[in-house]
Design an enzyme around this catalytic site. Structure first.
Site, PDB file in Angstrom:
ATOM      1  N   HIS A 159      -0.450   6.854   2.108  1.00  0.00           N
ATOM      2  CA  HIS A 159      -0.346   5.522   1.216  1.00  0.00           C
ATOM      3  C   HIS A 159      -1.471   5.418   0.585  1.00  0.00           C
ATOM      4  O   HIS A 159      -2.006   4.179   0.579  1.00  0.00           O
ATOM      5  CB  HIS A 159      -0.088   4.435   2.162  1.00  0.00           C
ATOM      6  CG  HIS A 159       1.401   4.217   2.597  1.00  0.00           C
ATOM      7  ND1 HIS A 159       2.325   3.813   1.304  1.00  0.00           N
ATOM      8  CD2 HIS A 159       2.027   4.527   3.571  1.00  0.00           C
ATOM      9  CE1 HIS A 159       3.581   3.794   1.866  1.00  0.00           C
ATOM     10  NE2 HIS A 159       3.515   4.222   3.236  1.00  0.00           N
ATOM     11  N   ASP A 183      -1.674   7.806  -2.617  1.00  0.00           N
ATOM     12  CA  ASP A 183      -1.334   8.368  -3.710  1.00  0.00           C
ATOM     13  C   ASP A 183      -1.150   7.323  -4.874  1.00  0.00           C
ATOM     14  O   ASP A 183      -1.275   7.713  -6.112  1.00  0.00           O
ATOM     15  CB  ASP A 183      -0.329   9.510  -3.609  1.00  0.00           C
ATOM     16  CG  ASP A 183       1.042   9.132  -2.961  1.00  0.00           C
ATOM     17  OD1 ASP A 183       0.987   8.081  -2.478  1.00  0.00           O
ATOM     18  OD2 ASP A 183       2.105   9.898  -3.183  1.00  0.00           O
ATOM     19  N   ASP A 218       4.207  14.031  -2.954  1.00  0.00           N
ATOM     20  CA  ASP A 218       5.337  14.768  -2.552  1.00  0.00           C
ATOM     21  C   ASP A 218       5.820  15.678  -3.554  1.00  0.00           C
ATOM     22  O   ASP A 218       5.978  16.926  -3.294  1.00  0.00           O
ATOM     23  CB  ASP A 218       6.656  13.891  -1.893  1.00  0.00           C
ATOM     24  CG  ASP A 218       6.145  12.882  -0.988  1.00  0.00           C
ATOM     25  OD1 ASP A 218       5.204  12.765  -0.191  1.00  0.00           O
ATOM     26  OD2 ASP A 218       7.013  11.981  -0.708  1.00  0.00           O
ATOM     27  N   TYR A 235       8.047  -0.489   0.869  1.00  0.00           N
ATOM     28  CA  TYR A 235       7.065   0.543   0.147  1.00  0.00           C
ATOM     29  C   TYR A 235       6.668  -0.482  -1.190  1.00  0.00           C
ATOM     30  O   TYR A 235       5.368  -0.512  -1.310  1.00  0.00           O
ATOM     31  CB  TYR A 235       7.855   1.751  -0.182  1.00  0.00           C
ATOM     32  CG  TYR A 235       6.900   2.828  -0.797  1.00  0.00           C
ATOM     33  CD1 TYR A 235       6.387   3.699  -0.147  1.00  0.00           C
ATOM     34  CD2 TYR A 235       6.195   2.796  -2.360  1.00  0.00           C
ATOM     35  CE1 TYR A 235       5.535   4.873  -0.469  1.00  0.00           C
ATOM     36  CE2 TYR A 235       5.590   3.549  -2.786  1.00  0.00           C
ATOM     37  CZ  TYR A 235       5.218   4.810  -2.017  1.00  0.00           C
ATOM     38  OH  TYR A 235       4.108   5.829  -2.520  1.00  0.00           O
TER      39      TYR A 235
END
Ligand code: GLA
Length: 392
Positions: free
Chosen positions: A36, A38, A175, A224
């Site tokens: 958490h 990026d 990712d 998120y």
């Protein structure tokens, strides 16, 4: 992976009644540390891992996209138009595919209609980037069909657009960069602002256990986005572009003005970015004790400050520490999914067994332990005319 590629070719032939013309594979990812951060353009330390999504595809003449996936075999998709006005379909796995096609179209790269089949040994929703791997396979197929070839970084940015615009998750770039740019045997120290990647060899005697709690998350549920909004609130109050630009002394000096919750969110990001640097140094020095401490601190910060863990993940982390792991923490977006647990490789199976047993006793649930290896990134594979695979 070879067996998976064979399978997806058979699936394609059975579903679409002809041979595929394109094959692609993309790995999942594990993140050693840097969770958490990026989305705040911080630095992260993930690795592509040897669990894969694979895809087989061939163009069609009907100007449609026909999508089929072995894990989602009850939900095949026919998208009626291959033109530029693609729209997301509420709640559909196909959004990861259509979103990538749309992102390529928006940058002037057109594939025409195609049929595509997927297979995978990456657990879905387990925090191992199954969605980024579907996106990367799609991107490679679109590139193949349109005769283009982008760099892994350019491809990752288009895949990220698919998440933002079609899957509704305002994710960072970790990712997609990892899945596209993985390097065999290495973790990637990624600077999510400059998108530069520095490979870090993972010691061969270090075992990476990804332990799936079997609790499923849904990042799109909005948590998120709420965390990211809190971070934005913090950086605006601090008068900086993103939390990447905050130091711990600055944050502490402005604590009162932030409000309790927003301060904790920012505190996670700032301390986690510091932990990534410290972890890289500890790994270089083979200082396993320090690596373990940093993983423990990362988990505590994700649990208490960022509030993205869940009781099952907290339990898995505690059990791992009691049963001889070097260190453990929740991994990925959170609210379920997996932990990353580092162990001495020669003890990996024994520790995984002990963790599995203790988790079962405490919860009645089965944890699934994956002993994974760092591998290279997404790749296209060629098919010979008589369909024998030749791996490129
Ligand atoms: C998800 C997102 C990533 C990253 C992680 C948390 O996996 O897709 O961009 O934010 O959560 O580190």
């Amino acid at each position: 992976m070879h067996a998976l590629l064979d399978n997806v070719v058979s699936h394609f032939e059975a579903v679409f009644g002809r041979a595929p013309e394109w094959l692609a594979s993309a790995p999942g990812r594990a993140n050693l540390i840097g969770e958490h951060v990026d989305h705040q353009e911080g630095c992260v330390l993930p690795a592509a891992i040897n669990r894969y999504t694979v895809a087989a595809a061939a163009p069609n003449k009907d100007h449609v996209f026909r999508l089929w996936s072995a894990p989602m075999r009850d939900h095949p998709i026919i998208h009626p138009t291959a033109r530029d006005d693609l729209q997301p379909v509420e709640g559909s796995w196909g959004n990861y595919v259509l979103g990538v096609i749309h992102a390529y179209q928006a940058s002037g790269i057109h594939s025409g209609g195609f049929d595509m089949a997927f297979d995978s040994n990456l657990p879905i929703g387990a925090g191992m980037s199954s969605s980024a791997s579907i996106e990367a396979c799609t991107a490679l197929v679109v590139e193949g069909l349109s005769g283009t070839s982008l760099s892994p970084n350019q491809r990752a940015l288009l895949c990220q657009q698919a998440e933002h615009q079609f899957a509704g998750v305002p994710c960072g770039i970790m990712d997609q960069l990892t899945v596209n740019g993985g390097i065999d045997g290495h973790a990637l120290a990624i600077d999510c602002r400059t998108l530069t990647i520095e490979p870090h060899q993972i010691p061969e005697d270090l075992g990476l256990l990804v332990i799936d709690s079997q609790v499923r998350h849904a990042l799109a549920d909005g948590e998120y986005a709420k965390r990211k909004a809190d971070c934005q609130h913090a950086s605006e109050t601090l008068g900086i572009p993103l939390l990447r630009d905050a130091s711990l002394p600055l944050l502490m000096s402005r604590k009162a003005g932030l409000g309790e919750r927003v301060f904790r969110r920012a505190h996670h990001v700032v301390t986690e970015i510091n932990r990534v640097t410290a972890f890289q140094e500890a790994m270089r020095n083979a200082d396993r004790e320090r690596m373990g401490i940093l993983l423990t601190e990362s988990h505590r910060s994700l649990r208490d400050d960022f509030e993205v863990s869940c009781p099952e993940l907290d339990l898995l982390v505690a059990i791992a520490r009691e049963h001889g792991a070097i260190g453990s923490r929740m991994m990925g977006g959170g609210f379920g999914g997996s932990t990353i647990t580092l162990v001495s490789l020669h003890q990996a199976d024994a520790i995984a067994d002990r963790i599995g047993r203790a988790y079962r006793q405490a919860t009645g649930k089965e944890a699934v332990c994956h002993l994974v290896r760092p591998v290279g990134g997404a790749a296209a594979h060629s098919l010979s005319p008589n369909n024998h695979l030749s791996l490129s």
